[in-house]
Write a protein that holds these residues in place. Structure first.
Motif, PDB file in Angstrom:
ATOM      1  N   UNK A  59       0.824  -1.204   0.000  1.00 39.71           N
ATOM      2  CA  UNK A  59       0.000   0.000   0.000  1.00 39.71           C
ATOM      3  C   UNK A  59       0.863   1.262   0.000  1.00 39.71           C
ATOM      4  N   UNK A  60       1.852   1.296   0.884  1.00 39.01           N
ATOM      5  CA  UNK A  60       2.732   2.463   0.973  1.00 39.01           C
ATOM      6  C   UNK A  60       3.427   2.718  -0.369  1.00 39.01           C
ATOM      7  N   UNK A  61       3.936   1.663  -0.978  1.00 37.16           N
ATOM      8  CA  UNK A  61       4.662   1.803  -2.242  1.00 37.16           C
ATOM      9  C   UNK A  61       3.765   2.362  -3.341  1.00 37.16           C
ATOM     10  N   UNK A  62       2.542   1.825  -3.431  1.00 35.45           N
ATOM     11  CA  UNK A  62       1.631   2.300  -4.472  1.00 35.45           C
ATOM     12  C   UNK A  62       1.188   3.731  -4.203  1.00 35.45           C
ATOM     13  N   UNK A  63       1.038   4.083  -2.917  1.00 34.96           N
ATOM     14  CA  UNK A  63       0.680   5.467  -2.582  1.00 34.96           C
ATOM     15  C   UNK A  63       1.781   6.427  -2.997  1.00 34.96           C
ATOM     16  N   UNK A  64       3.036   6.018  -2.816  1.00 44.16           N
ATOM     17  CA  UNK A  64       4.174   6.841  -3.239  1.00 44.16           C
ATOM     18  C   UNK A  64       4.166   7.011  -4.764  1.00 44.16           C
ATOM     19  N   UNK A  65       4.011   5.890  -5.478  1.00 46.81           N
ATOM     20  CA  UNK A  65       3.985   5.936  -6.943  1.00 46.81           C
ATOM     21  C   UNK A  65       2.870   6.844  -7.446  1.00 46.81           C
ATOM     22  N   UNK A  66       1.699   6.711  -6.845  1.00 44.24           N
ATOM     23  CA  UNK A  66       0.540   7.472  -7.304  1.00 44.24           C
ATOM     24  C   UNK A  66       0.664   8.941  -6.915  1.00 44.24           C
ATOM     25  N   UNK A  67       1.224   9.224  -5.732  1.00 46.07           N
ATOM     26  CA  UNK A  67       1.399  10.612  -5.294  1.00 46.07           C
ATOM     27  C   UNK A  67       2.300  11.376  -6.256  1.00 46.07           C
ATOM     28  N   UNK A  68       3.388  10.758  -6.662  1.00 49.40           N
ATOM     29  CA  UNK A  68       4.310  11.415  -7.595  1.00 49.40           C
ATOM     30  C   UNK A  68       3.668  11.562  -8.969  1.00 49.40           C
ATOM     31  N   UNK A  69       3.053  10.488  -9.441  1.00 49.01           N
ATOM     32  CA  UNK A  69       2.432  10.511 -10.772  1.00 49.01           C
ATOM     33  C   UNK A  69       1.297  11.524 -10.834  1.00 49.01           C
ATOM     34  N   UNK A 272       6.506  14.128  -1.016  1.00 52.37           N
ATOM     35  CA  UNK A 272       5.849  12.879  -1.417  1.00 52.37           C
ATOM     36  C   UNK A 272       5.249  12.195  -0.195  1.00 52.37           C
ATOM     37  N   UNK A 273       6.049  12.079   0.863  1.00 49.43           N
ATOM     38  CA  UNK A 273       5.580  11.400   2.070  1.00 49.43           C
ATOM     39  C   UNK A 273       4.416  12.144   2.728  1.00 49.43           C
ATOM     40  N   UNK A 274       4.371  13.454   2.576  1.00 44.58           N
ATOM     41  CA  UNK A 274       3.262  14.215   3.167  1.00 44.58           C
ATOM     42  C   UNK A 274       1.942  13.923   2.467  1.00 44.58           C
ATOM     43  N   UNK A 275       2.004  13.377   1.247  1.00 42.62           N
ATOM     44  CA  UNK A 275       0.787  13.068   0.475  1.00 42.62           C
ATOM     45  C   UNK A 275       0.340  11.621   0.644  1.00 42.62           C
ATOM     46  N   UNK A 276       1.120  10.822   1.356  1.00 43.05           N
ATOM     47  CA  UNK A 276       0.742   9.432   1.608  1.00 43.05           C
ATOM     48  C   UNK A 276      -0.438   9.385   2.582  1.00 43.05           C
ATOM     49  N   UNK A 277      -1.388   8.464   2.338  1.00 37.40           N
ATOM     50  CA  UNK A 277      -2.568   8.328   3.195  1.00 37.40           C
ATOM     51  C   UNK A 277      -2.190   7.566   4.477  1.00 37.40           C
ATOM     52  N   UNK A 278      -1.553   8.286   5.403  1.00 41.31           N
ATOM     53  CA  UNK A 278      -1.071   7.641   6.626  1.00 41.31           C
ATOM     54  C   UNK A 278      -2.218   7.122   7.491  1.00 41.31           C
ATOM     55  N   UNK A 279      -3.351   7.807   7.470  1.00 42.57           N
ATOM     56  CA  UNK A 279      -4.508   7.353   8.260  1.00 42.57           C
ATOM     57  C   UNK A 279      -4.941   5.961   7.818  1.00 42.57           C
ATOM     58  N   UNK A 280      -4.972   5.762   6.491  1.00 35.22           N
ATOM     59  CA  UNK A 280      -5.347   4.448   5.964  1.00 35.22           C
ATOM     60  C   UNK A 280      -4.340   3.380   6.377  1.00 35.22           C
ATOM     61  N   UNK A 281      -3.053   3.693   6.287  1.00 32.30           N
ATOM     62  CA  UNK A 281      -2.022   2.723   6.655  1.00 32.30           C
ATOM     63  C   UNK A 281      -2.115   2.344   8.132  1.00 32.30           C
ATOM     64  N   UNK A 282      -2.307   3.349   8.986  1.00 29.54           N
ATOM     65  CA  UNK A 282      -2.385   3.056  10.412  1.00 29.54           C
ATOM     66  C   UNK A 282      -3.696   2.363  10.776  1.00 29.54           C
ATOM     67  N   UNK A 283      -4.752   2.612  10.006  1.00 26.22           N
ATOM     68  CA  UNK A 283      -5.983   1.863  10.236  1.00 26.22           C
ATOM     69  C   UNK A 283      -5.771   0.386   9.926  1.00 26.22           C
ATOM     70  N   UNK A 284      -5.039   0.103   8.852  1.00 25.82           N
ATOM     71  CA  UNK A 284      -4.700  -1.278   8.530  1.00 25.82           C
ATOM     72  C   UNK A 284      -3.908  -1.926   9.664  1.00 25.82           C
ATOM     73  N   UNK A 285      -2.917  -1.201  10.159  1.00 26.98           N
ATOM     74  CA  UNK A 285      -2.105  -1.737  11.254  1.00 26.98           C
ATOM     75  C   UNK A 285      -2.973  -2.022  12.472  1.00 26.98           C
ATOM     76  N   UNK A 286      -3.855  -1.067  12.811  1.00 24.17           N
ATOM     77  CA  UNK A 286      -4.753  -1.275  13.940  1.00 24.17           C
ATOM     78  C   UNK A 286      -5.702  -2.426  13.719  1.00 24.17           C
ATOM     79  N   UNK A 387     -10.347   5.349   2.582  1.00 26.21           N
ATOM     80  CA  UNK A 387      -9.282   6.269   2.954  1.00 26.21           C
ATOM     81  C   UNK A 387      -9.049   7.344   1.902  1.00 26.21           C
ATOM     82  N   UNK A 388      -9.045   6.942   0.629  1.00 29.17           N
ATOM     83  CA  UNK A 388      -8.848   7.901  -0.450  1.00 29.17           C
ATOM     84  C   UNK A 388     -10.010   8.888  -0.524  1.00 29.17           C
ATOM     85  N   UNK A 389     -11.231   8.386  -0.320  1.00 25.82           N
ATOM     86  CA  UNK A 389     -12.409   9.254  -0.350  1.00 25.82           C
ATOM     87  C   UNK A 389     -12.373  10.253   0.805  1.00 25.82           C
ATOM     88  N   UNK A 390     -12.000   9.770   1.985  1.00 32.10           N
ATOM     89  CA  UNK A 390     -11.912  10.654   3.147  1.00 32.10           C
ATOM     90  C   UNK A 390     -10.837  11.711   2.941  1.00 32.10           C
TER      91      UNK A 390
END
Length: 431
Positions: A59-69, A272-286, A387-390
């Motif tokens: 997820x993190x990797x694809x978010x990075x790719x998509x954020x830059x693109x 780039x990292x500031x545009x990553x959906x961290x809330x979604x990632x941490x929700x997955x972890x939780x 997460x993306x919608x939010x």
């Protein structure tokens, strides 16, 4: 005592997630911390056994790719061109998005597909002043249905494919694609009449859309061509990963790191990292920690073993029961940990005299993949879409989604029951 604690903490956390009064990532993480404080499991167990770091890394990797693109304007260009191809008509757009999602989820994987398509559809719906909910709903349903069809489409299928040596990529297409196609057609037949009245765009918005020069959205710098090249290489790697013998996560990480290196001068890594959906990632972890509590306390294992006792070793009843149990349970918790718990249980059935387990494996795959449509936390793709919608200030309501998801999953399981019975159980009982 652990069983009671894990069950209560999970139930309370789930209720809070449903009510959406507090950020869902905070609730999931808080539930995980409570499980640690009460001694249900240890920190080492959580990080080593229960959090699926491969999914988090993918997820993190694809978010990075998509954020830059996305910064290159490529997705805006695709969004406008796609909408112009259907002349801004909401119904063809609705059908087109569902087809793209289903095909993409089958050929890539459903998480990657929604990560690419959701930002595009959010832009289109804003441009046309259309409600985003019907499109996001159909993307989730289509991603889980399309992901059902192939070995790499949905994480549960990957896990089952790794557990059963004689299952190949073609095995999944042969056994699961037919029912996936049936469910996709039924989905469109049901959802189109439900949303037909709300899927209406203003003529002024449609005319304005057709006058837009889509190419004006493209920022034609080296970063555009680098992004296209790396994203194409990454997606090609996903398609060929079985032949390359490289994990999907490794391919995604390689693509993300390569693009970060190439574009550092145009877009700083911090941005780039500031545009990553961290809330979604941490929700997955939780979420993984919460379900890990159920696993650690033995609740999931006991539920799985109870299936064997309830069916009294009857092959046909076992197959159908696993289909429904996995379908209903996968709507409540993420289907990844549930399938992980069920795999050794299905393998144990050989000890009960069940030599031919293939129909039971297909029942597990169908139940886990299709059942994920019941709630917003039923499958990884659902969580990512939410997460993306939010992140775009278009929050998906948990309850509203369930009102569509639960009935659709029940219909899906009924169709899958008929399919399993006709294709596998009748021939088996006639042997």
């Amino acid at each position: 005592m652990d069983i009671i604690l894990a069950g209560i903490i999970f139930l309370i956390s789930y209720i809070f997630i449903m009510t959406e009064k507090i950020n869902r990532a905070v609730i999931a993480m808080a539930g995980g911390v409570l499980l640690l404080l009460t001694g249900v499991y240890s920190v080492d167990e959580v990080f080593k056994n229960y959090i699926d770091w491969q999914t988090i890394s993918l997820l993190f990797s694809m978010m990075v790719l998509i954020s830059i693109t996305e910064k290159t304007g490529l997705f805006s260009f695709i969004a406008v061109r796609f909408a112009q191809q259907v002349r801004g008509s909401p119904i063809p757009l609705f059908i087109g998005v569902s087809i793209l999602t289903a095909v993409g989820s089958a050929l890539l994987d459903n998480v990657t597909t929604v990560l690419i398509l959701v930002p595009i559809i959010l832009k289109i719906t804003k441009q046309l002043s259309l409600p985003s909910f019907p499109y996001l709903l159909i993307i989730i349903f289509s991603s889980n249905i399309g992901g059902t069809a192939t070995l790499i489409g949905d994480p549960p299928n990957i896990m089952i494919g790794q557990a059963v040596d004689h299952f190949t990529f073609l095995s999944f297409i042969n056994h699961l694609a037919p029912v996936a196609v049936i469910m996709f057609i039924l989905m469109l037949m049901i959802m189109l009449p439900l949303f037909r009245r709300t899927l209406r765009a203003q003529n002024s918005n449609m005319d304005e859309l057709m006058r837009i020069d889509a190419s004006s959205y493209l920022i034609k710098t080296p970063m555009l061509y680098q992004s296209i090249a790396v994203l194409t290489m990454t997606l090609t790697g996903f398609l060929l990963h079985a032949f390359l013998h490289i994990e999907l996560t490794v391919i995604a990480l390689s693509g993300a790191i390569l693009l970060l290196l190439l574009t550092e001068k145009e877009m700083a890594t911090e941005n780039v990292f500031s545009r990553v959906e961290w809330v979604t990632l941490f929700f997955f972890i939780g979420l993984f920690t919460l379900v890990g509590g159920l696993e650690s306390a033995g609740i999931i294992d006991e539920l799985a073993r109870a299936i064997i006792l309830w069916t009294d070793g009857d092959f046909a009843v076992t197959a159908i029961l696993i289909l429904w149990i996995s379908g209903l349970f996968s709507g409540i918790v993420d289907n990844i940990p549930f399938v992980a718990a069920m795999i050794p249980v299905v393998e144990e059935l050989e000890g009960y005299g069940m030599v031919y387990l293939d129909p039971i494996w297909w029942s597990l795959a169908l139940g886990a993949c299709l059942g994920g449509n019941a709630t917003l936390i039923g499958a990884s793709a659902n969580v990512v879409v939410a997460g993306l919608a939010e992140g775009d200030n278009q929050k998906l309501s948990f309850i509203r989604f369930m009102l569509y998801g639960v009935p659709f999953v029940i219909l899906s399981l009924l169709v899958a029951t008929v399919y399993i019975y006709i294709r596998y159980l009748i021939p088996y009982t006639n042997l």
